[in-house]
Design a protein around this motif. Sequence first.
Motif, short mmCIF file in Angstrom:
data_model
loop_
_atom_site.label_atom_id
_atom_site.label_comp_id
_atom_site.label_asym_id
_atom_site.label_seq_id
_atom_site.Cartn_x
_atom_site.Cartn_y
_atom_site.Cartn_z
N ASN A 106 -70.76 71.75 -11.45
CA ASN A 106 -69.76 71.19 -12.36
C ASN A 106 -69.94 69.68 -12.58
N ASP A 107 -71.13 69.19 -12.30
CA ASP A 107 -71.40 67.77 -12.45
C ASP A 107 -72.41 67.57 -13.58
N GLN A 108 -71.91 67.20 -14.76
CA GLN A 108 -72.78 67.04 -15.91
C GLN A 108 -73.68 65.82 -15.74
N ARG A 109 -74.98 66.06 -15.90
CA ARG A 109 -75.99 65.00 -15.84
C ARG A 109 -75.95 64.23 -14.52
N TRP A 110 -75.46 64.85 -13.49
CA TRP A 110 -75.45 64.27 -12.14
C TRP A 110 -74.68 62.95 -12.08
N ARG A 111 -73.69 62.79 -12.95
CA ARG A 111 -72.98 61.51 -13.01
C ARG A 111 -72.19 61.24 -11.74
N VAL A 112 -71.51 62.26 -11.23
CA VAL A 112 -70.72 62.07 -10.01
C VAL A 112 -71.63 61.76 -8.83
N LEU A 113 -72.72 62.52 -8.72
CA LEU A 113 -73.67 62.29 -7.63
C LEU A 113 -74.21 60.87 -7.69
N HIS A 114 -74.57 60.41 -8.87
CA HIS A 114 -75.10 59.06 -9.02
C HIS A 114 -74.10 58.02 -8.51
N GLN A 115 -72.83 58.18 -8.86
CA GLN A 115 -71.82 57.23 -8.41
C GLN A 115 -71.65 57.27 -6.89
N LEU A 116 -71.65 58.47 -6.34
CA LEU A 116 -71.47 58.60 -4.89
C LEU A 116 -72.63 57.95 -4.14
N VAL A 117 -73.85 58.20 -4.61
CA VAL A 117 -75.03 57.64 -3.92
C VAL A 117 -75.08 56.13 -4.10
N THR A 118 -74.80 55.66 -5.29
CA THR A 118 -74.90 54.24 -5.59
C THR A 118 -73.97 53.41 -4.72
N HIS A 119 -72.81 53.96 -4.39
CA HIS A 119 -71.82 53.19 -3.65
C HIS A 119 -71.71 53.57 -2.18
N ALA A 120 -72.56 54.48 -1.72
CA ALA A 120 -72.44 54.96 -0.33
C ALA A 120 -72.99 53.96 0.67
N ASP A 121 -72.35 53.88 1.81
CA ASP A 121 -72.90 53.17 2.96
C ASP A 121 -73.75 54.11 3.82
N VAL A 122 -73.38 55.38 3.80
CA VAL A 122 -74.09 56.40 4.57
C VAL A 122 -74.23 57.64 3.70
N ILE A 123 -75.42 58.25 3.73
CA ILE A 123 -75.63 59.55 3.10
C ILE A 123 -76.04 60.53 4.18
N VAL A 124 -75.32 61.64 4.26
CA VAL A 124 -75.62 62.68 5.24
C VAL A 124 -76.27 63.85 4.52
N ASP A 125 -77.51 64.16 4.90
CA ASP A 125 -78.24 65.28 4.31
C ASP A 125 -77.97 66.53 5.14
N ALA A 126 -77.06 67.37 4.64
CA ALA A 126 -76.73 68.64 5.30
C ALA A 126 -76.93 69.78 4.31
N LEU A 127 -78.06 69.75 3.61
CA LEU A 127 -78.32 70.74 2.56
C LEU A 127 -78.97 72.00 3.11
N LEU A 128 -80.11 71.84 3.77
CA LEU A 128 -80.82 72.98 4.36
C LEU A 128 -81.25 72.63 5.77
N GLY A 129 -81.24 73.64 6.64
CA GLY A 129 -81.63 73.42 8.03
C GLY A 129 -82.97 74.03 8.36
N THR A 130 -83.03 74.64 9.54
CA THR A 130 -84.32 75.09 10.09
C THR A 130 -84.93 76.27 9.36
N GLY A 131 -84.18 76.91 8.49
CA GLY A 131 -84.71 78.07 7.79
C GLY A 131 -85.64 77.75 6.64
N THR A 132 -85.86 76.49 6.34
CA THR A 132 -86.66 76.11 5.18
C THR A 132 -88.12 76.50 5.38
N THR A 133 -88.65 77.32 4.47
CA THR A 133 -90.06 77.68 4.51
C THR A 133 -90.71 77.60 3.13
#
Length: 566
Positions: A106-133
């Motif tokens: 529901n994020d058109q053109r990644w606008r919300v993501l861009h704002q969150l990343v641009t202003h973040a002090d910390v980014i936590v990558d919890a997208l994929l874990g040990t199952g990645t192949t």
Amino acid sequence: MKIVTVAEMRQIEAATDAAGTSYAQMMEHAGQAVARAIRDRLDVKGKRITVLVGPGNNGGDGLVAGRALAEAGAQVAFYLLKPRREDDDNFRRVREMGLFIADAQNDQRWRVLHQLVTHADVIVDALLGTGTTRPLEGDLAQLLTQVKRSLKDRAEVRKYGAEAQGRLLTAPTLPPPPSPPVLIVAVDGPTGLNYDTGELDPAALPAHLTVTFAAPKVGHFRFPGAAAVGQLLIADIGVPPGLAEMEAVRLELATAEQVRAWLPPRPLDANKATFGKALIVAGSANYTGAAALAASGAYRVGTGLVTLAVPGMIHPVVAALVPEATFLLLPHDMGVLAPDGLKILAERASGYQAMLVGPGLGREKPTAELLESLFGSPEHPGRKPPIGFRVAPGEPPATQPQLKLPPLVVDADGLNLLAEMEDWPRRLPPDTILTPHPGEMARLMQADKAEIQRDRVGTAQRMAAEWGHVVVLKGAFTVVAAPDGRTMLQPFANPGLATAGTGDVLAGAIVGLRAQGLGAFEAAACGAYLHGLAGELARQAKGAAGMTARDVAEYLPQAVRQVEGF
């Protein structure tokens, strides 16, 4: 501390669940550990933290971590790859707290993501874990690409802002840019890391800090993925002590606690004999420093007496570099050790607790002939009459030199010359320690260096078992493997150690510990750990581009003190 494959970790988690710590409890422990690691590094109150949440358990860990950080006063926003199910308990608790939640669908053109990343002090990558192949694709690949693009934009803004204020870091005395860089924290590992092979997807987001659970994974220590892990923290998630599935894992990570248990005692009423005598056969006219560095390595880990068996012509130079050493001057041929030096070694070697052969010997024919005799024949290790040794007519063979080698370490040109001998593994005394870098390992195996590097742990384990000797495969995350299957990975990857002479210091440290009574595997693993830690201390003090082998030797005592806890 064990290092596990993905399959082993799944077995450990299943056994932990069966033992009474549920998967939900493990997830809670994991997320809280991530939050704790971030709080240990900065005051999170008021800090803006963006948690990238995947659809599986890794995303669940991220939800727990974000909730804990919000409770600690951080401004937490969750960005979901896919909407979570409403009956997901961790997601429900986040919603009940009224925290900001967005999702990629529901994020058109990644606008919300861009704002969150641009202003973040910390980014936590919890997208994929040990199952990645598989390779990353679709929305996930696009999401990570957008995160990296936003981080790049942010860096450009900071750069131009610094230029406008005259704060480019070309002048070290000027203050840093006004806003700190973003801290990237990976849950278990960067999304796109294969936890078994170390392969890394091009879209992966390199982390400054990785928090993994129960045990590190093989892929954390295999390149190229290892370069994207950053600092690695292993967190407890409730695995019971002594769990059979964990104990069955053979690959271990060297730790200060383990090395401390191996360090030889230093009694107050000791004399130099208490701490062993090491004999080092080393040096040639072209490589005088190698002998000195090896002796320094041995002395700096506490060896009582070090004797250098060197060509007589280089004695004045080496003695000036290591005045503490004693010397056994051997015959030489144009600056390299000659075959008739064997008689002297045969007479003196039995008086030492350990012996190192190889640093700086060169590969000339006279030295090759000496080692051919020194190591003997496959049927009689160390007992072959020396090439060129003459027996008077009618003299019985028993009067020929019968050399009994002390516990042995073979390094550098000793390995290169050994590789040219027929059936060389059977020529060596039991429990010999071999310390090859990948090129020397390739010569010993008559194999391809790239193939060795693709599976360093497996190669070291396989050859230690086949040869019947302890193998120290040097390089980033040095591997120490014993013939009985024990394997220990060193936790150091330091480009500063990629300089001439550091291997001589390592070989000296290992023979010094062997002389002090440690077993072959323990001396090799302990020496490699202390050497790696000394390298880290030297890098902190000197910088990776400026440190030398002598710096590493000089920091060995501090490494010992740090391991001892002083």
